[in-house]
Scaffold this motif. Structure first.
Motif, PDB file in Angstrom:
ATOM      1  N   MET A 112       0.978  -1.153   0.039  1.00  0.00           N
ATOM      2  CA  MET A 112       0.022   0.170  -0.048  1.00  0.00           C
ATOM      3  C   MET A 112       0.856   1.223   0.103  1.00  0.00           C
ATOM      4  SD  MET A 112      -2.917   1.459   0.236  1.00  0.00           S
ATOM      5  CE  MET A 112      -4.024   0.099   0.627  1.00  0.00           C
ATOM      6  N   PRO A 113       0.618   2.025  -0.952  1.00  0.00           N
ATOM      7  CA  PRO A 113       1.574   3.431  -0.752  1.00  0.00           C
ATOM      8  C   PRO A 113       1.272   4.069   0.209  1.00  0.00           C
ATOM      9  CG  PRO A 113       0.488   2.933  -2.936  1.00  0.00           C
ATOM     10  CD  PRO A 113      -0.210   2.127  -1.973  1.00  0.00           C
ATOM     11  N   MET A 114       2.406   4.822   0.836  1.00  0.00           N
ATOM     12  CA  MET A 114       2.447   5.355   2.063  1.00  0.00           C
ATOM     13  C   MET A 114       2.985   6.784   1.841  1.00  0.00           C
ATOM     14  SD  MET A 114       4.862   4.454   5.358  1.00  0.00           S
ATOM     15  CE  MET A 114       4.069   2.905   5.373  1.00  0.00           C
ATOM     16  N   MET A 115       2.649   7.593   2.693  1.00  0.00           N
ATOM     17  CA  MET A 115       3.291   9.106   2.745  1.00  0.00           C
ATOM     18  C   MET A 115       3.460   9.642   4.256  1.00  0.00           C
ATOM     19  SD  MET A 115       1.722  12.678   1.118  1.00  0.00           S
ATOM     20  CE  MET A 115       2.100  12.268  -0.541  1.00  0.00           C
ATOM     21  N   VAL A 116       4.785  10.197   4.413  1.00  0.00           N
ATOM     22  CA  VAL A 116       5.037  10.630   5.700  1.00  0.00           C
ATOM     23  C   VAL A 116       5.301  12.057   5.559  1.00  0.00           C
ATOM     24  CG1 VAL A 116       6.655  10.530   7.569  1.00  0.00           C
ATOM     25  CG2 VAL A 116       5.977   8.407   6.386  1.00  0.00           C
ATOM     26  N   LEU A 117       4.645  12.807   6.457  1.00  0.00           N
ATOM     27  CA  LEU A 117       4.706  14.353   6.590  1.00  0.00           C
ATOM     28  C   LEU A 117       5.254  14.751   7.789  1.00  0.00           C
ATOM     29  CD1 LEU A 117       1.767  15.409   4.401  1.00  0.00           C
ATOM     30  CD2 LEU A 117       4.081  15.107   3.635  1.00  0.00           C
ATOM     31  N   THR A 118       6.146  15.726   7.855  1.00  0.00           N
ATOM     32  CA  THR A 118       6.498  16.326   9.184  1.00  0.00           C
ATOM     33  C   THR A 118       6.286  17.686   9.478  1.00  0.00           C
ATOM     34  OG1 THR A 118       8.702  16.859   8.677  1.00  0.00           O
ATOM     35  CG2 THR A 118       8.214  14.511   9.560  1.00  0.00           C
ATOM     36  N   ARG A 119       5.942  18.178  10.489  1.00  0.00           N
ATOM     37  CA  ARG A 119       5.589  19.786  10.681  1.00  0.00           C
ATOM     38  C   ARG A 119       5.951  20.143  12.051  1.00  0.00           C
ATOM     39  NH1 ARG A 119       3.973  23.342   6.376  1.00  0.00           N
ATOM     40  NH2 ARG A 119       3.208  25.126   7.668  1.00  0.00           N
ATOM     41  N   LEU A 120       6.640  21.168  12.227  1.00  0.00           N
ATOM     42  CA  LEU A 120       7.004  21.628  13.482  1.00  0.00           C
ATOM     43  C   LEU A 120       5.524  22.206  14.130  1.00  0.00           C
ATOM     44  CD1 LEU A 120      10.355  23.677  13.372  1.00  0.00           C
ATOM     45  CD2 LEU A 120       9.786  21.686  14.813  1.00  0.00           C
ATOM     46  N   ILE A 121       5.234  21.861  15.374  1.00  0.00           N
ATOM     47  CA  ILE A 121       4.183  22.415  16.023  1.00  0.00           C
ATOM     48  C   ILE A 121       4.470  23.687  16.883  1.00  0.00           C
ATOM     49  CG2 ILE A 121       2.332  21.927  17.720  1.00  0.00           C
ATOM     50  CD1 ILE A 121       2.955  18.993  17.272  1.00  0.00           C
ATOM     51  N   PRO A 122       3.914  24.639  16.789  1.00  0.00           N
ATOM     52  CA  PRO A 122       4.324  25.930  17.341  1.00  0.00           C
ATOM     53  C   PRO A 122       4.154  25.683  18.871  1.00  0.00           C
ATOM     54  CG  PRO A 122       3.226  26.694  15.453  1.00  0.00           C
ATOM     55  CD  PRO A 122       3.104  25.070  15.430  1.00  0.00           C
ATOM     56  N   PRO A 123       4.848  25.819  19.765  1.00  0.00           N
ATOM     57  CA  PRO A 123       5.008  25.422  21.430  1.00  0.00           C
ATOM     58  C   PRO A 123       3.776  25.796  21.782  1.00  0.00           C
ATOM     59  CG  PRO A 123       7.095  26.034  20.712  1.00  0.00           C
ATOM     60  CD  PRO A 123       6.242  26.270  19.550  1.00  0.00           C
ATOM     61  N   GLU A 124       3.237  27.073  21.379  1.00  0.00           N
ATOM     62  CA  GLU A 124       2.157  27.795  21.949  1.00  0.00           C
ATOM     63  C   GLU A 124       0.851  27.149  21.502  1.00  0.00           C
ATOM     64  OE1 GLU A 124       2.690  30.337  18.366  1.00  0.00           O
ATOM     65  OE2 GLU A 124       4.000  29.316  19.954  1.00  0.00           O
ATOM     66  N   LYS A 125       0.845  26.141  20.491  1.00  0.00           N
ATOM     67  CA  LYS A 125      -0.453  25.762  19.915  1.00  0.00           C
ATOM     68  C   LYS A 125      -0.430  24.091  20.401  1.00  0.00           C
ATOM     69  CE  LYS A 125      -1.840  29.317  17.356  1.00  0.00           C
ATOM     70  NZ  LYS A 125      -3.136  29.675  17.614  1.00  0.00           N
ATOM     71  N   TYR A 126       0.804  23.769  20.988  1.00  0.00           N
ATOM     72  CA  TYR A 126       0.721  22.271  21.388  1.00  0.00           C
ATOM     73  C   TYR A 126      -0.459  21.453  21.882  1.00  0.00           C
ATOM     74  CZ  TYR A 126       2.443  17.737  22.865  1.00  0.00           C
ATOM     75  OH  TYR A 126       2.508  16.484  23.107  1.00  0.00           O
ATOM     76  N   GLU A 127      -0.872  22.308  22.926  1.00  0.00           N
ATOM     77  CA  GLU A 127      -2.138  21.835  23.692  1.00  0.00           C
ATOM     78  C   GLU A 127      -3.465  21.783  22.862  1.00  0.00           C
ATOM     79  OE1 GLU A 127      -1.990  20.243  26.643  1.00  0.00           O
ATOM     80  OE2 GLU A 127       0.212  20.650  26.607  1.00  0.00           O
ATOM     81  N   ASP A 128      -3.523  22.660  21.955  1.00  0.00           N
ATOM     82  CA  ASP A 128      -4.816  22.684  21.054  1.00  0.00           C
ATOM     83  C   ASP A 128      -4.756  21.621  19.830  1.00  0.00           C
ATOM     84  OD1 ASP A 128      -5.780  25.023  22.267  1.00  0.00           O
ATOM     85  OD2 ASP A 128      -5.209  26.419  20.512  1.00  0.00           O
ATOM     86  N   TRP A 129      -3.460  21.365  19.612  1.00  0.00           N
ATOM     87  CA  TRP A 129      -2.999  20.062  18.915  1.00  0.00           C
ATOM     88  C   TRP A 129      -3.418  18.730  19.338  1.00  0.00           C
ATOM     89  CZ3 TRP A 129       0.778  16.375  19.078  1.00  0.00           C
ATOM     90  CH2 TRP A 129       0.903  15.680  17.860  1.00  0.00           C
ATOM     91  N   ARG A 130      -2.757  18.610  20.600  1.00  0.00           N
ATOM     92  CA  ARG A 130      -2.583  17.505  21.328  1.00  0.00           C
ATOM     93  C   ARG A 130      -4.492  17.213  21.371  1.00  0.00           C
ATOM     94  NH1 ARG A 130       1.433  13.953  23.156  1.00  0.00           N
ATOM     95  NH2 ARG A 130       0.022  12.383  24.109  1.00  0.00           N
TER      96      ARG A 130
END
Length: 120
Positions: free
Chosen positions: A1-19
């Motif tokens: 199965m084809p796969m894609m991996v992406l990375t992105r820094l999470i702004p520290p002030e947005k980490y709790e919202d992201w989580r």
């Protein structure tokens, strides 16, 4: 199965919202998330966080018959969940899927799968 991996820094002030968003997508909003990913042809998606010296980094792994098409569908869908999901990405990661990526997609440099085991 084809796969894609992406990375992105999470702004520290947005980490709790992201989580909190990811916890909701994997918890109380799992049915909506599953319906969206099924529409987009995604068969598996994993999200990791790595805490680096530059701050937290999201690592997203996605399997789909056509990962680029799946991302395009996420970027252009007018389904309410997909519109909200794009807003989540913009708010937490500063990622605007409506804009073309700044560079080429990640280059896969190794593809290894364990050989099938025969019962002894």
């Amino acid at each position: 199965m084809p796969m894609m991996v992406l990375t992105r820094l999470i702004p520290p002030e947005k980490y709790e919202d992201w989580r909190a968003g990811l916890e909701a997508f994997g918890g109380p909003r799992r049915a909506e998330y599953t319906a969206a990913r099924t529409r987009q042809g995604i068969t598996r998606q994993d999200v990791f966080v790595e805490h680096t010296s530059d701050g937290p980094m999201e690592i997203m792994v996605m399997e789909a018959d056509d990962p680029a098409r799946a991302l395009e569908m996420i970027a252009t869908s007018e389904e309410p969940f997909d519109v909200e999901f794009r807003g989540f990405l913009l708010h937490t990661l500063g990622l605007d899927l409506a804009q073309p990526p700044a560079g080429p997609p990640p280059e896969q440099v190794l593809d290894w799968t364990a050989p099938a085991h025969s019962p002894a």
